[in-house]
Scaffold this motif. Structure first.
Motif, PDB file in Angstrom:
ATOM      1  N   PRO A  96      -0.081  18.145  30.911  1.00  0.00           N
ATOM      2  CA  PRO A  96      -0.878  18.728  31.991  1.00  0.00           C
ATOM      3  C   PRO A  96      -2.332  18.277  31.973  1.00  0.00           C
ATOM      4  O   PRO A  96      -2.789  17.617  31.039  1.00  0.00           O
ATOM      5  CB  PRO A  96      -0.770  20.224  31.679  1.00  0.00           C
ATOM      6  N   ALA A  97      -3.039  18.683  33.006  1.00  0.00           N
ATOM      7  CA  ALA A  97      -4.470  18.415  33.109  1.00  0.00           C
ATOM      8  C   ALA A  97      -5.243  19.252  32.096  1.00  0.00           C
ATOM      9  O   ALA A  97      -4.858  20.380  31.782  1.00  0.00           O
ATOM     10  CB  ALA A  97      -4.957  18.727  34.521  1.00  0.00           C
ATOM     11  N   THR A 123      -4.365  13.077  30.909  1.00  0.00           N
ATOM     12  CA  THR A 123      -3.658  14.331  30.650  1.00  0.00           C
ATOM     13  C   THR A 123      -3.345  14.415  29.154  1.00  0.00           C
ATOM     14  O   THR A 123      -3.550  13.451  28.403  1.00  0.00           O
ATOM     15  CB  THR A 123      -2.333  14.397  31.415  1.00  0.00           C
ATOM     16  N   LEU A 263     -10.440  15.649  28.134  1.00  0.00           N
ATOM     17  CA  LEU A 263      -9.382  16.124  27.244  1.00  0.00           C
ATOM     18  C   LEU A 263      -9.978  16.621  25.928  1.00  0.00           C
ATOM     19  O   LEU A 263     -10.850  15.973  25.342  1.00  0.00           O
ATOM     20  CB  LEU A 263      -8.397  14.983  26.981  1.00  0.00           C
ATOM     21  N   ASP A 267      -6.633  21.604  24.485  1.00  0.00           N
ATOM     22  CA  ASP A 267      -5.608  21.261  25.481  1.00  0.00           C
ATOM     23  C   ASP A 267      -4.328  20.787  24.807  1.00  0.00           C
ATOM     24  O   ASP A 267      -3.221  21.056  25.296  1.00  0.00           O
ATOM     25  CB  ASP A 267      -6.114  20.146  26.399  1.00  0.00           C
ATOM     26  N   LEU A 469      -3.892  11.534  35.817  1.00  0.00           N
ATOM     27  CA  LEU A 469      -4.529  12.448  36.774  1.00  0.00           C
ATOM     28  C   LEU A 469      -5.001  11.739  38.039  1.00  0.00           C
ATOM     29  O   LEU A 469      -5.346  12.412  39.017  1.00  0.00           O
ATOM     30  CB  LEU A 469      -5.704  13.186  36.124  1.00  0.00           C
ATOM     31  N   ARG A 487       0.537  19.994  35.808  1.00  0.00           N
ATOM     32  CA  ARG A 487       1.065  18.640  35.653  1.00  0.00           C
ATOM     33  C   ARG A 487       0.879  17.856  36.954  1.00  0.00           C
ATOM     34  O   ARG A 487       1.176  18.376  38.033  1.00  0.00           O
ATOM     35  CB  ARG A 487       2.545  18.676  35.305  1.00  0.00           C
TER      36      ARG A 487
END
Length: 624
Positions: A96-97, A123, A263, A267, A469, A487
């Motif tokens: 995911p982001a 991501t 990132l 995360d 992304l 996502r």
């Protein structure tokens, strides 16, 4: 469905002489986009591993030998059939982001679109977790054994295929002037390495060796070591190094400016790959399984549903009727993708409505004799479709710095001709691997992301991050609008097919937006016209552009179809007469399919088959 006609018999006779034979065996088969990955998978099967062990080992080899197409910092969706469980499953390796990926904050920075390269579009790198999850739950080999081939190639050297050298050549100025860690990794002695030369990735070899050593020290069981490896990646030194690099390293990207990454360790530490039931749709004897609507996989299923009663068996696969009908179904499915697809955890998923037989029949009724000139997404449940604003892409491209590349290299323009580099040669963007073992277990996986040219090498780890992304929108209110923890809707799309209720085929291709076009046409040639795997792969292919592109700068092209020049001249002219804007590509320029099948013969023995793509001269199928 009717399997042949006099026209089809003539076509089959023409394609009996393929580029290579369809592989047939009973022990095991493997096919992929690179011969070293294919042979790695087969070697695992020969030494007693199952299809899951083989696919994982081959997947890590692909990260090394096709670094311009995928890497350790990328992602992978996987479809598999477990003979023990008698069930198909999907593994979501799409991360995911980050929490900092706030579209409003980015818009305040003057961005209308996520950059196509650099650190900002990263991501959580999901490939490692997805491969490890499948290995732990369904494999038999140890962590050390499955990583040994990849570590060996990274440490001792692997041959550079021409496209790797071309990819490095295309971005050498970026590496020398800006991304110095990438120059250290990919420009030995300051020069672009020649095709065929052996290249090493010692830092990456050290990273994987450290993971293996740490995992063995932490546990004396196979499963415990695999869990420990995932902790190394997502909660240990790998996550720490990614965090430090993203925080502290401003990187120039397609905005023309330098930005740090979004990132963070947090995360990564809470993420894990998920195992899901795939989505499926029936087509005659077949039922095709795809990943959920967080991928573009349902595009394949929507086309299948529209083409159920299209009468394609009456038209040869090189005929204008065959190409036109499938191309028009693809236009409708891709319009729905743009309007409705997104992470079902964040948006109200309309997948059931999109695959409803009545809805698909209504969409099929829109296919006429003429090429559609506009996008036409469907309305669902009283809701009007919402499409991205195409002006955003045009403004972004006008203001962008494209000297150092664009978002995705499927049809990237390469530098001027040298003795070993050609301009505008198809270079690919992704990998694929299919494996079936003697027990009947089946795996299809499409690894991608973390391309050597997409993001700078993290010096302490030896690999680059993904830029997935870029496939999101910053425009508010769209199903694929960027959000923290969400996502991006990936183009990656492996396939698994049942036949007469039994597991039958795993297949797929690289190609971004083209994946569920090339694989759909391949499937139709095989399922409707009875062409064998290699014939179906080798047959002339095409793709359409009639949608917002998934990769930066996300431009919209309408009513373009690109066909291989091996199509009959009469077909090309007939498509133009129907209103298509036809571009004629090279003889062997469309697709990189591979596929494997399993079926029982009259005595109940398992017969395995495989085929691989000859385009690009590196895909191979093996088996015995």
């Amino acid at each position: 469905m009717v399997q042949s006609s006099s026209e089809n018999d003539t076509l089959r006779a023409h394609f009996m002489f393929t580029t290579r034979p369809e592989i047939v065996g009973t022990f095991g088969v493997a096919a992929s986009t690179h011969w070293l990955a294919t042979q790695t998978a087969m070697g695992v099967l020969e030494r007693g591993g199952n299809a899951f062990d083989a696919a994982v080992a081959a997947g890590f080899v692909l990260q090394v030998v096709e670094p311009h197409l995928n890497g350790p910092g990328g992602e992978v969706p996987i479809l598999f059939w477990s003979e023990r469980e008698r069930a198909a499953r999907s593994v979501c390796g799409q991360g995911p982001a980050p929490a900092l990926a706030d579209p409003e904050a980015l818009r305040k920075m003057g961005m209308e679109m996520m950059p196509g390269i650099g650190l900002m579009p990263a991501t959580v790198p999901g490939a490692f977790g997805a491969w490890m999850t499948m290995l732990r739950d369904h494999g038999t080999w140890s962590l050390a054994d499955v990583l040994e081939p990849a570590i060996g190639y990274a440490r001792d050297g692997f041959p550079l295929v021409p496209r790797i050298s071309q990819a490095i050549l295309a971005v050498q100025a970026l590496f020398r002037d800006e991304w110095h860690s990438s120059a250290d990794t990919w420009l030995p002695d300051g020069k672009v390495p020649r095709p065929g030369s052996l290249h090493t990735l010692p830092v990456l070899a050290d990273t994987y060796t450290r993971i293996v050593t740490t995992a063995i020290a932490q546990s004396d069981t196979r499963e415990g070591q695999i869990d420990a490896a995932m902790r190394c990646w997502y909660q240990g030194f790998v996550a720490e190094e990614i965090d430090a690099y993203c925080r502290n390293t401003p990187v120039r990207d397609t905005t023309g400016e330098k930005h740090v990454g979004l990132l963070r360790f947090e995360d990564m530490e809470h993420w894990q790959a998920t195992v899901e039931a795939p989505v499926s749709l029936d087509f005659g004897r077949y039922s095709v399984a795809k990943c959920d609507i967080w991928s573009q996989g349902p595009v394949f299923l929507q086309q299948l549903g529209m083409l159920r009663h299209a009468g394609l068996e009456a038209h040869a696969p090189t005929s204008p009727e065959f190409v036109h009908t499938i191309a028009e179904a693809a236009k409708l499915a891709m319009a729905d993708r743009a309007a409705w697809y997104g992470d079902p955890r964040f948006v109200d998923s309309p997948l059931a409505a999109l695959l409803n037989p009545h809805y698909l029949a209504s969409r099929a009724a829109l296919i006429g004799d003429r090429a559609a000139l506009t996008m036409f997404p469907g309305a669902l449940g009283g809701r009007a479709p919402r499409m991205p604003d195409p002006a955003v892409a045009e403004r972004t491209l006008t203001a962008a710095d494209t000297r150092f590349g664009v978002g995705e290299p499927t049809f990237a323009a390469l530098p001027p001709v040298t003795e070993w580099a050609e301009r505008e040669l198809f270079v690919g963007d992704t990998c694929h691997i299919d494996v079936i073992d003697r027990h009947g277990n089946m795996v299809a996986a499409t690894p991608s992301g973390g391309w050597l040219s997409s993001s700078p090498t993290i010096p302490s780890l030896g690999f680059a991050l993904n830029t997935r992304l870029q496939m999101t929108w910053l425009e508010p209110g769209l199903p694929n609008t960027l959000a923290p923890g969400k996502r991006p809707c990936t183009t990656l799309s492996p396939s698994l097919a049942m036949r007469d209720g039994e597991p039958y085929m795993v297949f797929g291709t690289p190609g971004g937006d083209q994946q569920d076009q090339w694989s759909l046409a391949f499937f139709m040639r095989h399922a409707v016209h009875g062409m064998n795997l290699q014939e179906s792969i080798d047959a002339p292919a095409w793709h359409i552009d009639h949608f917002p592109q998934s990769f930066w700068p996300r431009q919209t092209t309408l009513n373009r179809i690109t066909v291989e020049s091996r199509f009959p001249a009469a077909t090309i002219e007939a498509l133009r007469a129907r209103g298509h804007e036809v571009r004629v590509g090279d003889d062997w320029s469309e697709g990189r399919m591979s596929a494997c099948t399993r079926e029982r013969d009259a005595r109940g023995r398992l017969v395995l088959r495989a085929g691989a793509n000859a385009r690009g001269m590196q895909g191979y199928a093996v088996g015995r």
